[in-house]
Design a protein around this motif. Sequence first.
Motif, short mmCIF file in Angstrom:
data_model
loop_
_atom_site.label_atom_id
_atom_site.label_comp_id
_atom_site.label_asym_id
_atom_site.label_seq_id
_atom_site.Cartn_x
_atom_site.Cartn_y
_atom_site.Cartn_z
N ILE A 1 46.81 40.67 40.19
CA ILE A 1 47.22 42.13 40.19
C ILE A 1 48.35 42.46 38.87
CG2 ILE A 1 48.62 43.78 41.65
CD1 ILE A 1 46.06 43.46 42.60
N HIS A 2 49.13 41.33 39.05
CA HIS A 2 49.97 41.69 37.74
C HIS A 2 49.53 41.80 36.50
CE1 HIS A 2 53.99 41.49 35.80
NE2 HIS A 2 53.39 40.57 35.09
N THR A 3 48.67 40.96 36.10
CA THR A 3 48.12 41.47 34.65
C THR A 3 47.24 42.64 34.60
OG1 THR A 3 47.59 38.86 34.70
CG2 THR A 3 46.35 40.10 33.10
N ALA A 4 46.59 42.91 35.75
CA ALA A 4 46.03 44.12 35.70
C ALA A 4 46.89 45.54 35.57
CB ALA A 4 45.04 44.48 37.03
N SER A 5 48.02 45.43 36.27
CA SER A 5 48.88 46.29 36.09
C SER A 5 49.53 46.56 34.71
CB SER A 5 50.00 46.03 37.05
OG SER A 5 51.04 45.19 36.73
N LEU A 6 49.46 45.53 33.87
CA LEU A 6 49.94 45.69 32.62
C LEU A 6 48.86 46.19 31.89
CD1 LEU A 6 51.45 42.00 32.25
CD2 LEU A 6 52.66 44.18 32.35
N ILE A 7 47.58 45.74 31.96
CA ILE A 7 46.59 46.56 31.35
C ILE A 7 46.44 47.93 31.30
CG2 ILE A 7 43.89 46.65 31.17
CD1 ILE A 7 44.07 43.53 31.93
N TYR A 8 46.61 48.38 32.65
CA TYR A 8 46.65 49.86 32.91
C TYR A 8 48.02 50.59 32.64
CZ TYR A 8 41.89 48.76 34.51
OH TYR A 8 40.64 48.28 34.51
N GLY A 9 49.02 49.82 32.62
CA GLY A 9 50.32 50.61 32.39
C GLY A 9 50.95 51.14 33.35
N VAL A 10 50.76 50.54 34.66
CA VAL A 10 51.38 50.92 35.84
C VAL A 10 52.14 49.74 36.45
CG1 VAL A 10 49.83 52.85 36.25
CG2 VAL A 10 49.39 50.37 37.26
N SER A 11 52.92 49.85 37.54
CA SER A 11 53.74 48.90 38.37
C SER A 11 52.79 48.18 39.19
CB SER A 11 54.82 49.56 39.07
OG SER A 11 54.12 50.16 40.27
N PRO A 12 52.87 46.76 39.45
CA PRO A 12 52.08 45.94 40.20
C PRO A 12 51.74 46.79 41.54
CG PRO A 12 53.51 44.69 38.94
CD PRO A 12 53.94 46.05 38.76
N MET A 13 52.75 47.35 42.17
CA MET A 13 52.53 48.09 43.39
C MET A 13 51.83 49.23 43.37
SD MET A 13 53.51 48.40 46.54
CE MET A 13 55.01 47.91 47.03
N ALA A 14 52.01 50.10 42.26
CA ALA A 14 51.04 51.23 42.03
C ALA A 14 49.81 50.78 41.82
CB ALA A 14 51.67 52.22 40.69
N TYR A 15 49.48 49.71 41.00
CA TYR A 15 48.04 49.32 40.71
C TYR A 15 47.47 48.90 42.29
CZ TYR A 15 44.00 47.05 39.27
OH TYR A 15 42.71 46.42 39.44
N TRP A 16 48.25 48.15 42.98
CA TRP A 16 47.45 47.69 44.21
C TRP A 16 47.12 48.81 44.88
CZ3 TRP A 16 48.75 47.72 49.30
CH2 TRP A 16 47.85 47.09 50.08
N GLN A 17 48.19 49.79 45.23
CA GLN A 17 48.02 50.94 46.16
C GLN A 17 46.67 51.73 45.48
OE1 GLN A 17 52.11 52.19 45.75
NE2 GLN A 17 51.55 52.66 47.80
N MET A 18 46.55 51.74 44.35
CA MET A 18 45.29 52.45 43.89
C MET A 18 44.09 51.54 44.19
SD MET A 18 46.34 53.75 40.05
CE MET A 18 47.93 54.62 39.68
N GLU A 19 44.23 50.39 43.98
CA GLU A 19 42.85 49.46 44.23
C GLU A 19 42.63 49.14 45.61
OE1 GLU A 19 42.48 44.95 43.79
OE2 GLU A 19 42.15 45.94 41.67
N ALA A 20 43.83 49.53 46.52
CA ALA A 20 43.56 49.65 48.07
C ALA A 20 43.11 51.03 48.75
CB ALA A 20 44.89 48.91 48.62
N ALA A 21 43.17 51.93 47.75
CA ALA A 21 42.73 53.28 48.25
C ALA A 21 44.01 53.79 48.94
CB ALA A 21 41.52 53.42 48.90
#
Length: 210
Positions: free
Chosen positions: A143-163
């Motif tokens: 998750i942490h790496t993906a959040s860097l790729i998309y330029g958002v926080s790890p929490m925000a990225y996970w929330q997006m991926e978890a709908a």
Amino acid sequence: MAKQRHPLGDVLYKARLVLADGASHAEVLKNLDIPGWYLIELEHNHITHPNPDLLTLIFQCYGLNNDQVAALQRTPDLTTALFELTLTTELKLAANHHETLDWPDSATFAAEHGIIKMRDPRAVNSYADILRCIRLNAEWCPIHTASLIYGVSPMAYWQMEAAQIPVSNAVIAVLAERLRTDNLQPFLEAENLSAAVSAQLRDHPENLPS
């Protein structure tokens, strides 16, 4: 101030399931001189005026304080708030100990608690599904790496991926760029999303992880 939506018993019950990973009443209270039946009665809202000192001790078993419990009673979605609280706590621990956070499975969480639904009746998949598919099937990254790729926080990225929250337009733009397409509709409608993503990445090997 927001109105109270959840009685104390509901908060304690969900906290035991989420924060204590479904532990029994006796296991939660094992370090306290409080009988298990007392927590059972609290969860069923059978104790009208609970002892505030005992409550404080019980809250501490879940890592909560009085203010946090009051906020949980006001939150619209109690289960999601507890999961987010878990993530926030684990993020702090991971930051302090430089550990890699083991995030809850986003697919399972989305299936059980997801709130973002695609409005397009033709959509078989969601943007969350595409994000997850690329991360797990092509990038093999945390998750942490993906959040860097998309330029958002790890929490925000996970929330997006978890709908839990909508995938932002900025993240959708990066997603389309990484798939070298200006139209994500075929992926939203793909019966086999993994195969569609794999085929697209094979056509554009520069997108494959090194």
